[in-house]
Design a protein around this motif. Structure first.
Motif, mmCIF file in Angstrom:
data_model
loop_
_atom_site.group_PDB
_atom_site.id
_atom_site.type_symbol
_atom_site.label_atom_id
_atom_site.label_comp_id
_atom_site.label_asym_id
_atom_site.label_seq_id
_atom_site.Cartn_x
_atom_site.Cartn_y
_atom_site.Cartn_z
ATOM 1 N N LEU A 1 0.768 -1.188 0.018
ATOM 2 C CA LEU A 1 0.023 -0.029 -0.225
ATOM 3 C C LEU A 1 0.909 1.242 -0.130
ATOM 4 C CD1 LEU A 1 -2.703 -1.200 2.627
ATOM 5 C CD2 LEU A 1 -2.979 -0.866 0.246
ATOM 6 N N ILE A 2 1.866 1.268 0.852
ATOM 7 C CA ILE A 2 2.732 2.753 0.760
ATOM 8 C C ILE A 2 3.526 2.565 -0.449
ATOM 9 C CG2 ILE A 2 5.169 3.425 1.859
ATOM 10 C CD1 ILE A 2 4.213 1.918 4.550
ATOM 11 N N LEU A 3 3.930 1.689 -1.169
ATOM 12 C CA LEU A 3 4.839 1.667 -2.399
ATOM 13 C C LEU A 3 3.859 2.083 -3.461
ATOM 14 C CD1 LEU A 3 7.230 -1.215 -1.963
ATOM 15 C CD2 LEU A 3 7.701 1.122 -1.641
ATOM 16 N N THR A 4 2.402 1.803 -3.329
ATOM 17 C CA THR A 4 1.508 2.169 -4.786
ATOM 18 C C THR A 4 0.754 3.358 -4.341
ATOM 19 O OG1 THR A 4 0.034 0.629 -3.658
ATOM 20 C CG2 THR A 4 1.492 -0.264 -5.299
ATOM 21 N N ASP A 5 1.234 3.959 -3.160
ATOM 22 C CA ASP A 5 0.270 5.191 -2.877
ATOM 23 C C ASP A 5 0.819 6.556 -3.677
ATOM 24 O OD1 ASP A 5 -0.731 7.686 -1.636
ATOM 25 O OD2 ASP A 5 -1.225 6.399 -0.093
ATOM 26 N N PRO A 6 -0.069 7.370 -4.722
ATOM 27 C CA PRO A 6 0.612 8.184 -5.407
ATOM 28 C C PRO A 6 0.920 9.418 -4.620
ATOM 29 C CG PRO A 6 -1.666 7.950 -5.886
ATOM 30 C CD PRO A 6 -1.272 6.757 -4.918
ATOM 31 N N THR B 1 4.510 1.406 9.394
ATOM 32 C CA THR B 1 5.225 0.670 8.310
ATOM 33 C C THR B 1 6.261 1.437 7.796
ATOM 34 O OG1 THR B 1 3.334 -0.601 8.274
ATOM 35 C CG2 THR B 1 5.024 -0.869 6.532
ATOM 36 N N ALA B 2 5.738 2.808 7.192
ATOM 37 C CA ALA B 2 6.551 3.924 6.452
ATOM 38 C C ALA B 2 7.798 4.100 7.353
ATOM 39 C CB ALA B 2 5.942 4.885 6.102
ATOM 40 N N VAL C 1 2.135 9.700 -1.711
ATOM 41 C CA VAL C 1 3.447 9.453 -0.805
ATOM 42 C C VAL C 1 4.618 9.637 -1.708
ATOM 43 C CG1 VAL C 1 4.560 7.853 0.881
ATOM 44 C CG2 VAL C 1 2.013 8.303 1.003
ATOM 45 N N ALA C 2 4.469 8.656 -2.986
ATOM 46 C CA ALA C 2 5.631 8.538 -3.865
ATOM 47 C C ALA C 2 7.061 8.020 -3.108
ATOM 48 C CB ALA C 2 5.786 9.838 -4.583
ATOM 49 N N TYR C 3 6.974 7.097 -2.392
ATOM 50 C CA TYR C 3 7.668 6.559 -1.220
ATOM 51 C C TYR C 3 9.119 6.398 -2.114
ATOM 52 C CZ TYR C 3 9.945 4.304 2.594
ATOM 53 O OH TYR C 3 10.699 3.770 3.879
#
Length: 283
Positions: A58-63, A253-254, A65-67
């Motif tokens: 979810l973190i890596l695919t959140d636009p 998690t982030a 946040v752009a992790y």
């Protein structure tokens, strides 16, 4: 009596270690839960550790946040800032130590005095100065890599000069005189003779400033702002915190993913920190 004292010190150290470990343990166990489970019981163990992988996805695919982009920006800002701090501080300290006069003493005292001034006192004047410089020269300092790196360089130099200054005083002047007699110029003398000797204190400077820059939130949010294409990981994590709903599973998690790189670097270089601090303090 001495044995009892040692046991007491060891027991106190273990208790202190466990106290410092509690927040990290709470962080880790909550990365394996969804947001509702964290709110229901933050201290309970997760029922399904597979939720940890889901949270990462979810973190890596959140636009918003752009992790990955934020991670790259954090690496660029941290690495370039450290290069600026190390080069500027070591050269400045070397010049102050080898040119002993009233002016060099005053400059060194200014560096030491600036260490006690908290950033919060100057953060708003700093932003105003950045706006004035941008208006006068056209050089964009706010919401840019240049502005944040210059700010970190300025705030990190004082402590670094102090550490380098104490270490360089222990280097024999005869070593530099011998190098000059062999034909070294000032540039070769510093980078081929002096700088390699500074490795222990340089590692200390890199770790102390690296941890601060990597984890810092207040200075990037003042200089870069939110919603900018350039954002550091601490700013990206805040995007999971809304006005009405906070996604605690993604926030935690982030945060865990953000601290892993700096912890790995610290574990590899920790022995150099103590050596560098001690060498700089006693010589």
């Amino acid at each position: 009596m001495k044995r009892l004292k040692n046991i007491s010190v060891e027991a106190f150290t273990i208790v202190l270690f466990l106290l410092f470990l509690v927040p990290f343990v709470i962080l880790v166990i909550n990365t394996g839960k969804d947001s509702n489970s964290i709110i229901d019981s933050a201290l309970a163990l997760p029922e399904n550790w597979g939720q940890f992988i889901t949270n990462i996805q979810l973190i890596l695919t959140d636009p918003t946040v752009a992790y990955i982009t934020s991670f790259v920006s954090s690496v660029i800002i941290t690495v370039v800032s450290l290069v600026v701090i190390v080069l500027a501080s070591s050269l400045c300290a070397w010049g102050l130590v080898r040119n002993k006069n009233k002016l060099s003493s005053i400059i060194f005292l200014v560096f030491v005095a600036s260490m006690v001034i908290p950033f919060q006192v100057v953060m708003f004047p700093l932003v105003s100065w950045y706006k004035m410089i941008t208006d006068a020269t056209g050089i964009e300092l706010l919401r840019s890599y240049l502005g944040i790196i210059l700010a970190y360089g300025g705030f990190g130099v004082a402590l670094s000069v102090f550490l380098y200054h104490g270490f360089i005083k222990s280097i024999p002047l005869e070593l530099e005189e011998a190098a000059m007699m062999e034909g070294c110029n000032q540039f070769q003398l510093f980078f081929k003779i002096i700088f390699p000797i500074l490795r222990p204190i340089t590692v200390t400077v890199v770790i102390l400033n690296g941890i601060w820059i990597w984890n810092d939130f207040l200075l990037p949010v003042q200089i870069l702002g939110k919603g900018n294409a350039i954002q550091t990981l601490p700013i990206a994590v805040v995007n999971f915190v809304g006005s009405f709903v906070t996604q605690w599973n993604l926030v935690l998690t982030a945060a865990l993913l953000a601290i892993i790189p700096i912890v790995i670097v610290y574990l590899f270089l920790q022995k150099h920190i103590i050596k560098g601090m001690v060498d700089g303090a006693v010589k």
